[in-house]
Design a protein around this motif. Structure first.
Motif, mmCIF file in Angstrom:
data_model
loop_
_atom_site.group_PDB
_atom_site.id
_atom_site.type_symbol
_atom_site.label_atom_id
_atom_site.label_comp_id
_atom_site.label_asym_id
_atom_site.label_seq_id
_atom_site.Cartn_x
_atom_site.Cartn_y
_atom_site.Cartn_z
ATOM 1 N N GLU A 145 32.680 42.736 13.167
ATOM 2 C CA GLU A 145 33.969 42.489 12.523
ATOM 3 C C GLU A 145 33.834 42.760 11.029
ATOM 4 O OE1 GLU A 145 35.767 38.756 13.674
ATOM 5 O OE2 GLU A 145 34.506 38.718 15.462
ATOM 6 N N LYS A 146 34.888 43.275 10.436
ATOM 7 C CA LYS A 146 34.836 43.667 9.031
ATOM 8 C C LYS A 146 35.949 42.970 8.247
ATOM 9 C CE LYS A 146 31.595 46.757 9.451
ATOM 10 N NZ LYS A 146 30.284 46.430 9.018
ATOM 11 N N GLU A 177 38.751 42.772 5.279
ATOM 12 C CA GLU A 177 39.649 43.811 4.772
ATOM 13 C C GLU A 177 39.222 44.350 3.419
ATOM 14 O OE1 GLU A 177 43.732 42.728 4.597
ATOM 15 O OE2 GLU A 177 43.938 42.612 6.764
ATOM 16 N N GLN A 178 38.683 43.496 2.561
ATOM 17 C CA GLN A 178 38.414 43.911 1.190
ATOM 18 C C GLN A 178 36.952 44.242 0.926
ATOM 19 O OE1 GLN A 178 40.168 41.287 -1.660
ATOM 20 N NE2 GLN A 178 42.061 41.105 -0.494
ATOM 21 N N TRP A 238 38.962 38.142 3.784
ATOM 22 C CA TRP A 238 38.823 38.408 5.207
ATOM 23 C C TRP A 238 40.083 39.059 5.774
ATOM 24 C CZ3 TRP A 238 34.740 38.807 8.123
ATOM 25 C CH2 TRP A 238 34.925 38.924 9.495
ATOM 26 N N GLY A 239 41.216 38.771 5.143
ATOM 27 C CA GLY A 239 42.452 39.402 5.600
ATOM 28 C C GLY A 239 43.454 38.414 6.142
#
Length: 119
Positions: A60-61, A63-64, A117-118
């Motif tokens: 998992e990635k 967002e920033q 994280w978004g």
């Protein structure tokens, strides 16, 4: 990222900040009970660090960016222990003020982690 863990860590950090801020208002240094509170908040930050690293390892990635996310995770984990050691060096009301400020800083770091994280 687990939203419930982020909220729990933020609330615990703000509660610690209020508690130590009240001790500073009463002109008291940090006491043993405050260090127990710092340990609880640090444990929550450690759990968040582990969860964040596990999520990154699962692919998992944020967002920033991963680097900034890991940097904030490490900073959030180190925040309360750092001010705890500083309050040991300053055994006056200013030690309590230091811990109160660290609690507020940790709460702000948690909001920023959520954004990175978004959330």
């Amino acid at each position: 990222m687990l939203d419930a863990l982020t909220v729990a860590t933020s609330v615990a950090a703000l509660a610690l900040a209020a508690w130590c801020g009240f001790a500073a208002y009463r002109d008291q240094p940090t006491k043993d009970w405050h260090f127990i509170g710092m340990a609880v908040v640090s444990l929550l930050a450690l759990v968040q660090l582990v969860v964040g690293i596990v999520q990154l390892a699962r692919g998992e990635k944020p967002e920033q960016g991963t680097v900034i996310f890991v940097g904030y995770l490490l900073g959030a984990f180190a925040c309360v222990p750092a001010v705890g050691f500083m309050s040991l060096a300053e055994r006056t009301r200013w030690g309590s003020v230091t811990v109160a400020a660290g609690g507020v800083v940790l709460a702000v770091l948690e909001v920023r982690l959520y954004d990175i994280w978004g959330g």
